[in-house]
Design a protein around this motif. Sequence first.
Motif, PDB file in Angstrom:
ATOM      1  N   ASN A 127       0.811  -1.211   0.000  1.00  0.00           N
ATOM      2  CA  ASN A 127       0.000   0.000   0.000  1.00  0.00           C
ATOM      3  C   ASN A 127       0.849   1.268   0.000  1.00  0.00           C
ATOM      4  O   ASN A 127       0.352   2.351  -0.306  1.00  0.00           O
ATOM      5  N   TYR A 128       2.126   1.141   0.303  1.00  0.00           N
ATOM      6  CA  TYR A 128       3.005   2.293   0.466  1.00  0.00           C
ATOM      7  C   TYR A 128       3.092   3.119  -0.814  1.00  0.00           C
ATOM      8  O   TYR A 128       3.412   2.604  -1.890  1.00  0.00           O
ATOM      9  N   ASN A 129       2.780   4.412  -0.699  1.00  0.00           N
ATOM     10  CA  ASN A 129       2.791   5.312  -1.847  1.00  0.00           C
ATOM     11  C   ASN A 129       3.134   6.716  -1.356  1.00  0.00           C
ATOM     12  O   ASN A 129       2.292   7.389  -0.758  1.00  0.00           O
ATOM     13  N   PRO A 130       4.366   7.191  -1.583  1.00  0.00           N
ATOM     14  CA  PRO A 130       4.772   8.510  -1.092  1.00  0.00           C
ATOM     15  C   PRO A 130       3.881   9.639  -1.569  1.00  0.00           C
ATOM     16  O   PRO A 130       3.605  10.580  -0.821  1.00  0.00           O
ATOM     17  N   HIS A 131       3.424   9.581  -2.823  1.00  0.00           N
ATOM     18  CA  HIS A 131       2.588  10.663  -3.347  1.00  0.00           C
ATOM     19  C   HIS A 131       1.239  10.711  -2.638  1.00  0.00           C
ATOM     20  O   HIS A 131       0.679  11.790  -2.411  1.00  0.00           O
ATOM     21  N   ARG A 132       0.697   9.553  -2.286  1.00  0.00           N
ATOM     22  CA  ARG A 132      -0.562   9.538  -1.540  1.00  0.00           C
ATOM     23  C   ARG A 132      -0.358  10.138  -0.144  1.00  0.00           C
ATOM     24  O   ARG A 132      -1.237  10.814   0.379  1.00  0.00           O
ATOM     25  N   ILE A 133       0.801   9.883   0.441  1.00  0.00           N
ATOM     26  CA  ILE A 133       1.099  10.464   1.751  1.00  0.00           C
ATOM     27  C   ILE A 133       1.154  11.988   1.648  1.00  0.00           C
ATOM     28  O   ILE A 133       0.627  12.702   2.511  1.00  0.00           O
ATOM     29  N   GLU A 134       1.772  12.518   0.595  1.00  0.00           N
ATOM     30  CA  GLU A 134       1.829  13.965   0.399  1.00  0.00           C
ATOM     31  C   GLU A 134       0.431  14.556   0.264  1.00  0.00           C
ATOM     32  O   GLU A 134       0.123  15.614   0.823  1.00  0.00           O
ATOM     33  N   ARG A 135      -0.435  13.866  -0.459  1.00  0.00           N
ATOM     34  CA  ARG A 135      -1.812  14.333  -0.634  1.00  0.00           C
ATOM     35  C   ARG A 135      -2.564  14.317   0.700  1.00  0.00           C
ATOM     36  O   ARG A 135      -3.272  15.272   1.044  1.00  0.00           O
ATOM     37  N   ALA A 136      -2.387  13.222   1.454  1.00  0.00           N
ATOM     38  CA  ALA A 136      -3.062  13.104   2.749  1.00  0.00           C
ATOM     39  C   ALA A 136      -2.561  14.168   3.726  1.00  0.00           C
ATOM     40  O   ALA A 136      -3.335  14.706   4.526  1.00  0.00           O
ATOM     41  N   LEU A 137      -1.279  14.493   3.671  1.00  0.00           N
ATOM     42  CA  LEU A 137      -0.720  15.533   4.531  1.00  0.00           C
ATOM     43  C   LEU A 137      -1.375  16.886   4.246  1.00  0.00           C
ATOM     44  O   LEU A 137      -1.660  17.661   5.171  1.00  0.00           O
ATOM     45  N   THR A 138      -1.630  17.173   2.964  1.00  0.00           N
ATOM     46  CA  THR A 138      -2.279  18.424   2.598  1.00  0.00           C
ATOM     47  C   THR A 138      -3.665  18.514   3.217  1.00  0.00           C
ATOM     48  O   THR A 138      -4.053  19.551   3.773  1.00  0.00           O
ATOM     49  N   LEU A 139      -4.440  17.428   3.149  1.00  0.00           N
ATOM     50  CA  LEU A 139      -5.770  17.412   3.748  1.00  0.00           C
ATOM     51  C   LEU A 139      -5.681  17.569   5.267  1.00  0.00           C
ATOM     52  O   LEU A 139      -6.471  18.296   5.872  1.00  0.00           O
ATOM     53  N   ALA A 140      -4.739  16.864   5.871  1.00  0.00           N
ATOM     54  CA  ALA A 140      -4.619  16.901   7.327  1.00  0.00           C
ATOM     55  C   ALA A 140      -4.263  18.296   7.823  1.00  0.00           C
ATOM     56  O   ALA A 140      -4.851  18.786   8.796  1.00  0.00           O
ATOM     57  N   TRP A 141      -3.313  18.953   7.185  1.00  0.00           N
ATOM     58  CA  TRP A 141      -2.937  20.302   7.613  1.00  0.00           C
ATOM     59  C   TRP A 141      -4.112  21.259   7.477  1.00  0.00           C
ATOM     60  O   TRP A 141      -4.297  22.162   8.297  1.00  0.00           O
ATOM     61  N   ASN A 142      -4.953  21.078   6.454  1.00  0.00           N
ATOM     62  CA  ASN A 142      -6.106  21.957   6.271  1.00  0.00           C
ATOM     63  C   ASN A 142      -7.146  21.782   7.369  1.00  0.00           C
ATOM     64  O   ASN A 142      -7.993  22.656   7.565  1.00  0.00           O
ATOM     65  N   SER A 143      -7.122  20.649   8.062  1.00  0.00           N
ATOM     66  CA  SER A 143      -8.114  20.384   9.107  1.00  0.00           C
ATOM     67  C   SER A 143      -7.829  21.151  10.392  1.00  0.00           C
ATOM     68  O   SER A 143      -8.668  21.186  11.296  1.00  0.00           O
ATOM     69  N   GLY A 144      -6.646  21.734  10.495  1.00  0.00           N
ATOM     70  CA  GLY A 144      -6.266  22.414  11.718  1.00  0.00           C
ATOM     71  C   GLY A 144      -5.646  21.492  12.751  1.00  0.00           C
ATOM     72  O   GLY A 144      -5.251  21.942  13.826  1.00  0.00           O
TER      73      GLY A 144
END
Length: 361
Positions: A127-144
């Motif tokens: 399941n490991y995918n660095p690009h998916r992690i980057e995308r998820a990080l963007t969503l997480a930071w937007n959540s506050g």
Amino acid sequence: MFLESLGWGPDLTHAFSQFLTQTSPPLVPGRVVRQERGLLTLQTSERTVLARPSGRVLHHAPGAEALPTIGDWVALRLPPGEGEALIHAVLPRRGVLMRREAGHEHAAQPIAANLDVVFLVTGLDGNYNPHRIERALTLAWNSGATPVVVLSKADLEPEAATRVLEVQALAPGVTVLALSTYTGEGLEALSAQLPAGRTGALLGSSGVGKSTLVNHLLGESRLATQAVSLEDDRGRHTTTHRELFVLPHGGLLIDGPGMRELGLWGEEEGLEHAFADILELADGCRFRDCTHQGEPGCAVRTALETGVLSKERLASYEKLRREQAWQARQSSPSAQREQRRHERTRTVMGWEHSRAKRRGK
């Protein structure tokens, strides 16, 4: 269950004070602890009840993202006996984790509200995918909330330590944990990220081991689990609802269905956090509006040429930035009006075409 054990604090007491003068029966505070489609379960200081939003709440909500979701604190009126409670207001949120709803260009889907930590779970079994992690990080930071990357199934990856270093490189300053529910590695470190009274949520695709992780943290098998398909390394949607669990040490953890699609939604702040290294390099460019495509004095291109920045990292940033800009245009009121006008025009043209064909017959 006292509300303090669910994260109630002085700020919520102040926000709720405006409802204390409501007519009888009085409104009471509660938190959404379970969500399954349109069915909400709320915990108050007195009991657990099923609830639905009032007509006023539904009418005044600008979109689905404003309606009560898992993790929300609300003001509700309890029924005199059995039956559904009525939600009269959503108390001010500290933030909300959202994605663009799958299949809809203009709609946001709230995942969870009032989070302190977002655990981005990815498996090391395929399941490991660095690009998916980057995308998820963007969503997480937007959540506050504060993101924490969890590399699950570390016992299946001999190079788990290398993977941790790779993720640390693409997520500067973010805690990265290698974890195995089989050996117990990393479980204590994860619990430490979620002290009593703080709320976290698990975000990841199906099959990364979120439900198994919750069971281990709870110390009992509360959630059903399934094996990952050996044919394609894909997990199955075992969990069909979102639920907030109180862990033995007092931390609060939200689990829900796995998500393969993580469409961006929100401001640019999340992208700036996720790619802070590139933005820091861009500060050194000669021109403030540098596109990093060949302008003289471009610090980003220099970093590429010297190996400080990888081509893959820059390409990922540019791709997400384009998607963010497109989403912002699509979600603006003027863009939505233009889209509706275009759709009406196409509909009318379709009707006229059909009538013309019928006349031709």
